[in-house]
Design a protein around this motif. Structure first.
Motif, PDB file in Angstrom:
ATOM      1  N   TRP A 151     -13.939  -0.890   0.810  1.00  0.00           N
ATOM      2  CA  TRP A 151     -12.812  -1.566   1.592  1.00  0.00           C
ATOM      3  C   TRP A 151     -11.793  -0.658   2.227  1.00  0.00           C
ATOM      4  O   TRP A 151     -11.768   0.448   1.654  1.00  0.00           O
ATOM      5  CB  TRP A 151     -12.035  -2.506   0.529  1.00  0.00           C
ATOM      6  N   LYS A 152     -10.979  -1.163   3.180  1.00  0.00           N
ATOM      7  CA  LYS A 152      -9.962  -0.200   3.709  1.00  0.00           C
ATOM      8  C   LYS A 152      -8.775  -1.063   3.908  1.00  0.00           C
ATOM      9  O   LYS A 152      -9.032  -2.231   4.652  1.00  0.00           O
ATOM     10  CB  LYS A 152     -10.451   0.429   4.690  1.00  0.00           C
ATOM     11  N   TYR A 153      -7.462  -0.580   3.739  1.00  0.00           N
ATOM     12  CA  TYR A 153      -6.536  -1.435   4.180  1.00  0.00           C
ATOM     13  C   TYR A 153      -6.292  -1.500   5.319  1.00  0.00           C
ATOM     14  O   TYR A 153      -6.374  -0.514   6.345  1.00  0.00           O
ATOM     15  CB  TYR A 153      -5.403  -0.693   3.373  1.00  0.00           C
ATOM     16  N   LEU A 154      -5.438  -2.792   5.867  1.00  0.00           N
ATOM     17  CA  LEU A 154      -5.256  -2.688   7.521  1.00  0.00           C
ATOM     18  C   LEU A 154      -3.959  -2.501   7.909  1.00  0.00           C
ATOM     19  O   LEU A 154      -3.714  -2.377   9.077  1.00  0.00           O
ATOM     20  CB  LEU A 154      -5.867  -4.147   7.987  1.00  0.00           C
ATOM     21  N   ASP A 155      -3.034  -2.660   7.047  1.00  0.00           N
ATOM     22  CA  ASP A 155      -1.568  -2.708   7.118  1.00  0.00           C
ATOM     23  C   ASP A 155      -1.003  -1.106   6.960  1.00  0.00           C
ATOM     24  O   ASP A 155      -1.360  -0.429   6.383  1.00  0.00           O
ATOM     25  CB  ASP A 155      -0.760  -3.603   6.374  1.00  0.00           C
TER      26      ASP A 155
END
Length: 155
Positions: A151-155
């Motif tokens: 997973w990767k953070y988008l913000d």
């Protein structure tokens, strides 16, 4: 000492979750050595995310390992009282529902990707997720599980 992950109902649920994963995926989610309690502890402390919900009309999350609790930024108590649809933002819920229905029909799906949101509003992209139906030994479906390690953070 009993905590949220090692109470008898959580240990039993984890056995259903692990057995069902093996049934559908034909692989073990974790190394199945030791007692059911030891397996539950290993699953709870795994580096990858594992979460599940029941079969209610509006399914409620009923299990999240520590990686899931950290990602969604919730305590066990908060997590296990949350409708699973709220793990996705409103615009993404139709796609999420479609994916869950596909898994329900096929037994499992793999390589799912989608945007999710934490309890604090932090958005993240889940990649290469596997979703599977959880059932009792008699075949009764009792929920759906999800696991992913990317997973990767988008913000």
């Amino acid at each position: 000492m009993r905590t949220h992950w090692n109470n008898p109902s959580a240990v039993k649920w984890c056995q259903y979750l692990l057995d069902s994963y093996t049934h559908w995926i034909k692989l073990e989610l974790i190394e199945r050595t030791g007692t059911p309690l030891q397996q539950t502890e290993q699953l709870f402390n795994s580096a990858f995310v594992v979460a599940s919900h029941g079969t209610e009309d509006d399914p409620i999350l009923n299990y999240g390992n520590q990686a899931a609790l950290n990602l969604w930024m919730m305590s066990w108590q908060q997590f296990t009282q949350t409708p699973s649809r709220l793990t996705a933002e409103s615009p993404n819920r139709k796609e999420r529902a479609r994916m869950l229905e596909q898994a329900k029909t096929l037994g499992y799906i793999s390589d799912y990707r989608g945007i999710r949101i934490s309890s604090t509003g932090k958005r993240f992209l889940v990649e290469q997720a596997t979703i599977w139906n959880i059932h009792k030994p008699d075949g009764t479906t009792i929920g759906q599980g999800a696991t992913f390690s990317s997973w990767k953070y988008l913000d």
